[in-house]
Design a protein around this motif. Structure first.
Motif, PDB file in Angstrom:
ATOM      1  N   ARG A 145      49.691  -3.721 -22.356  1.00 55.30           N
ATOM      2  CA  ARG A 145      48.403  -3.031 -22.445  1.00 55.30           C
ATOM      3  C   ARG A 145      47.457  -3.433 -21.322  1.00 55.30           C
ATOM      4  NH1 ARG A 145      46.921  -3.205 -28.941  1.00 55.30           N
ATOM      5  NH2 ARG A 145      48.706  -1.951 -29.650  1.00 55.30           N
ATOM      6  N   ALA A 146      47.710  -4.581 -20.695  1.00 52.99           N
ATOM      7  CA  ALA A 146      46.835  -5.033 -19.611  1.00 52.99           C
ATOM      8  C   ALA A 146      47.172  -4.364 -18.282  1.00 52.99           C
ATOM      9  CB  ALA A 146      46.938  -6.551 -19.453  1.00 52.99           C
ATOM     10  N   LEU A 147      48.309  -3.662 -18.228  1.00 56.50           N
ATOM     11  CA  LEU A 147      48.750  -3.076 -16.963  1.00 56.50           C
ATOM     12  C   LEU A 147      47.779  -2.040 -16.403  1.00 56.50           C
ATOM     13  CD1 LEU A 147      50.923  -2.978 -14.804  1.00 56.50           C
ATOM     14  CD2 LEU A 147      52.172  -1.335 -16.210  1.00 56.50           C
ATOM     15  N   PRO A 148      47.257  -1.107 -17.196  1.00 57.19           N
ATOM     16  CA  PRO A 148      46.304  -0.143 -16.615  1.00 57.19           C
ATOM     17  C   PRO A 148      45.086  -0.807 -15.982  1.00 57.19           C
ATOM     18  CG  PRO A 148      47.069   0.628 -18.760  1.00 57.19           C
ATOM     19  CD  PRO A 148      47.560  -0.782 -18.615  1.00 57.19           C
ATOM     20  N   GLY A 149      44.593  -1.888 -16.605  1.00 56.00           N
ATOM     21  CA  GLY A 149      43.456  -2.591 -16.029  1.00 56.00           C
ATOM     22  C   GLY A 149      43.808  -3.239 -14.702  1.00 56.00           C
ATOM     23  N   THR A 150      45.026  -3.779 -14.599  1.00 57.46           N
ATOM     24  CA  THR A 150      45.470  -4.386 -13.339  1.00 57.46           C
ATOM     25  C   THR A 150      45.575  -3.335 -12.250  1.00 57.46           C
ATOM     26  OG1 THR A 150      46.698  -6.094 -14.535  1.00 57.46           O
ATOM     27  CG2 THR A 150      47.291  -5.715 -12.236  1.00 57.46           C
TER      28      THR A 150
END
Length: 293
Positions: A145-150
């Motif tokens: 779930r943190a991938l889009p923010g990265t």
């Protein structure tokens, strides 16, 4: 290990087996000492270098990056293809195949940039502070779930005119085989409207490819360091390939395939990608990696 995390079948016992010409112990020790001193000096001077004008900062960083492998006994050859004569100015997503910890200074010798690294790297002794001070962007690979923010952070950095380096295979390979370029990070280039710069890294001993520099599987940094500094005549070849201009591809998957074909040839098939290793596959720990579907 979550199923989405990239892995490679390369292992030290299989991929790093074999003999190669070595230097004497005194010379190996001198190389180790020289390399460590160069890295420490770079770490100590990093805050001062960041205060320099961009042009001077780039020259100093490239000089330091070329000195690191040379100090460890590795000769560096940089080749530039295409009419542009190098990496485009401003924001550009630099993508390269991933073999060794030496890949990082090698790419920096071509174009100083912010690196994308797995979040665990920040806690490494010695190297953690170095990459953190260098403005490294971190990705939490265990949190899908943190991938889009990265990706959004990478796109923001690219829009600001700063290049970013990623290794989209997501793990290190031995150099005889390569992994698939994961498409997620290519979305940042699409969102920012910047070119993608493919870079091919190869290590050679004599006329043939070498795995002496590879950092794979359960290999340790110390073991890899000793292998690199013992190798006689190890050469790192860095090929800067023609950039892929913005707008040439309209989705991240086709852009990732185009970059992979430029760097490693056609996308590997199932057998090449997941060929049966001689040992059970294990998660690659302690690698500066990036990428996810």
């Amino acid at each position: 290990m979550p199923h989405w995390l990239p892995s490679a079948p390369c292992t030290p016992g299989h991929c790093l087996a074999g003999t190669f010409a070595t230097v004497g112990r005194p010379r190996q020790a001198a190389r180790c000492a020289a390399g460590i001193v160069v890295v420490v000096v770079g770490l100590a001077l990093a805050p001062l270098v960041r205060c320099c004008r961009p042009a001077l900062r780039g020259r100093l960083t490239r000089a330091w990056a070329r000195t690191v492998p040379a100090a460890f006994g590795v000769r560096v050859r940089i080749r530039v293809s295409g009419a542009a004569g190098g990496v485009p100015a401003g924001g550009v997503l630099v993508v390269a195949n991933h073999i060794s910890w030496l890949d990082i200074p090698l790419v920096a010798a071509v174009r100083p940039a912010r690196m994308l690294a797995k979040s665990e790297v920040a806690s490494w002794p010695f190297l953690g502070p170095l990459v953190s001070r260098g403005g490294t962007l971190f990705i939490e690979r265990d949190r899908l779930r943190a991938l889009p923010g990265t990706v959004a952070r990478i796109a923001s950095v690219l829009r600001a005119g700063t290049p970013v380096v990623v290794f989209p295979e997501g793990s290190t390979w031995c150099g005889r085989r390569q992994g698939r370029f994961r498409p997620a990070v290519f979305q940042a280039a699409l969102d920012a409207g910047v070119p993608v710069q493919p870079v091919l890294i190869r290590y050679r001993l004599g006329a043939g490819p070498a795995t002496a520099a590879a950092f794979v599987g359960e290999d340790t940094l110390v073991a890899s360091l000793l292998r690199v500094t013992a190798a006689r005549g190890l050469v790192a070849e860095v090929s800067v390939l023609p950039p892929i201009p913005p707008g040439a591809h309209h989705d991240r998957r086709s852009l990732a395939r185009a970059a992979q074909q430029a760097v490693t040839g056609p996308e590997p098939g199932p057998q090449d990608r997941h060929g049966p290793p001689p040992e059970p596959r294990r998660r690659l720990e302690g690698r500066i990696v990036s990428g996810a579907n």
